[in-house]
Design a protein around this motif. Sequence first.
Motif, PDB file in Angstrom:
ATOM      1  N   ARG A   1       0.839  -1.201   0.000  1.00  0.00           N
ATOM      2  CA  ARG A   1       0.000   0.000   0.000  1.00  0.00           C
ATOM      3  C   ARG A   1       0.871   1.247   0.000  1.00  0.00           C
ATOM      4  O   ARG A   1       1.930   1.281   0.617  1.00  0.00           O
ATOM      5  CB  ARG A   1      -0.903   0.027   1.228  1.00  0.00           C
ATOM      6  N   SER A   2       0.368   2.283  -0.644  1.00  0.00           N
ATOM      7  CA  SER A   2       1.063   3.567  -0.630  1.00  0.00           C
ATOM      8  C   SER A   2       0.682   4.337   0.627  1.00  0.00           C
ATOM      9  O   SER A   2      -0.327   4.031   1.284  1.00  0.00           O
ATOM     10  CB  SER A   2       0.676   4.387  -1.865  1.00  0.00           C
ATOM     11  N   THR A   3       1.457   5.347   0.933  1.00  0.00           N
ATOM     12  CA  THR A   3       1.153   6.216   2.067  1.00  0.00           C
ATOM     13  C   THR A   3      -0.217   6.861   1.881  1.00  0.00           C
ATOM     14  O   THR A   3      -1.018   6.914   2.821  1.00  0.00           O
ATOM     15  CB  THR A   3       2.233   7.306   2.210  1.00  0.00           C
ATOM     16  N   GLU A   4      -0.504   7.325   0.664  1.00  0.00           N
ATOM     17  CA  GLU A   4      -1.797   7.964   0.393  1.00  0.00           C
ATOM     18  C   GLU A   4      -2.954   6.993   0.596  1.00  0.00           C
ATOM     19  O   GLU A   4      -4.001   7.370   1.115  1.00  0.00           O
ATOM     20  CB  GLU A   4      -1.818   8.546  -1.026  1.00  0.00           C
ATOM     21  N   GLU A   5      -2.773   5.741   0.184  1.00  0.00           N
ATOM     22  CA  GLU A   5      -3.827   4.750   0.373  1.00  0.00           C
ATOM     23  C   GLU A   5      -4.073   4.483   1.857  1.00  0.00           C
ATOM     24  O   GLU A   5      -5.221   4.384   2.296  1.00  0.00           O
ATOM     25  CB  GLU A   5      -3.454   3.446  -0.334  1.00  0.00           C
ATOM     26  N   ILE A   6      -3.007   4.397   2.629  1.00  0.00           N
ATOM     27  CA  ILE A   6      -3.144   4.160   4.070  1.00  0.00           C
ATOM     28  C   ILE A   6      -3.851   5.339   4.738  1.00  0.00           C
ATOM     29  O   ILE A   6      -4.753   5.152   5.557  1.00  0.00           O
ATOM     30  CB  ILE A   6      -1.766   3.887   4.704  1.00  0.00           C
TER      31      ILE A   6
ATOM     32  N   ALA B   1      -5.928   7.442   3.325  1.00  0.00           N
ATOM     33  CA  ALA B   1      -7.332   7.428   2.892  1.00  0.00           C
ATOM     34  C   ALA B   1      -8.121   6.367   3.656  1.00  0.00           C
ATOM     35  O   ALA B   1      -9.276   6.606   4.055  1.00  0.00           O
ATOM     36  CB  ALA B   1      -7.410   7.177   1.389  1.00  0.00           C
ATOM     37  N   GLU B   2      -7.523   5.207   3.873  1.00  0.00           N
ATOM     38  CA  GLU B   2      -8.206   4.147   4.621  1.00  0.00           C
ATOM     39  C   GLU B   2      -8.451   4.555   6.066  1.00  0.00           C
ATOM     40  O   GLU B   2      -9.509   4.307   6.622  1.00  0.00           O
ATOM     41  CB  GLU B   2      -7.406   2.846   4.558  1.00  0.00           C
ATOM     42  N   CYS B   3      -7.463   5.183   6.685  1.00  0.00           N
ATOM     43  CA  CYS B   3      -7.628   5.620   8.071  1.00  0.00           C
ATOM     44  C   CYS B   3      -8.762   6.636   8.156  1.00  0.00           C
ATOM     45  O   CYS B   3      -9.636   6.528   9.023  1.00  0.00           O
ATOM     46  CB  CYS B   3      -6.329   6.214   8.602  1.00  0.00           C
TER      47      CYS B   3
ATOM     48  N   ARG C   1     -11.262   7.053   6.048  1.00  0.00           N
ATOM     49  CA  ARG C   1     -12.526   6.390   5.746  1.00  0.00           C
ATOM     50  C   ARG C   1     -13.035   5.604   6.946  1.00  0.00           C
ATOM     51  O   ARG C   1     -14.216   5.683   7.305  1.00  0.00           O
ATOM     52  CB  ARG C   1     -12.359   5.441   4.551  1.00  0.00           C
TER      53      ARG C   1
ATOM     54  N   GLN D   1      -7.629  -6.847   8.809  1.00  0.00           N
ATOM     55  CA  GLN D   1      -6.255  -6.366   8.638  1.00  0.00           C
ATOM     56  C   GLN D   1      -5.268  -7.234   9.419  1.00  0.00           C
ATOM     57  O   GLN D   1      -4.184  -7.555   8.923  1.00  0.00           O
ATOM     58  CB  GLN D   1      -6.143  -4.898   9.043  1.00  0.00           C
TER      59      GLN D   1
END
Length: 96
Positions: free
Chosen positions: A54-59, A61-63, A65, A81
């Motif tokens: 996962r990218s930093t941006e994806e992580i 965004a998940e947090c 969300r 997870q």
Amino acid sequence: MGERAEGQSKEADLSRGEQASLNLDDDAAARLKVANRNYEQRFDRVFLIRAAGRSTEEILAECERRLDNDEATELAEAATQLREIAVLRLNDLLTK
């Protein structure tokens, strides 16, 4: 997430290795720190996510969300997870 695991335990070593691929410039590190703090205030526990792949941006965004989850939904997501992390670590042990 985004903070280096402390100590010399195998778990800390694995966590550092899994987060090593994240691109944590000062801005990303600061944003992750805020997201982690918001998550901990909301759910009274640390934010768990499989970082590998996962990218930093994806992580981030998940947090963000997952902050909208109710308690039961978030517990289910955290469990998913944890399973993903465990499977990755088990595969790593079996392939060494």
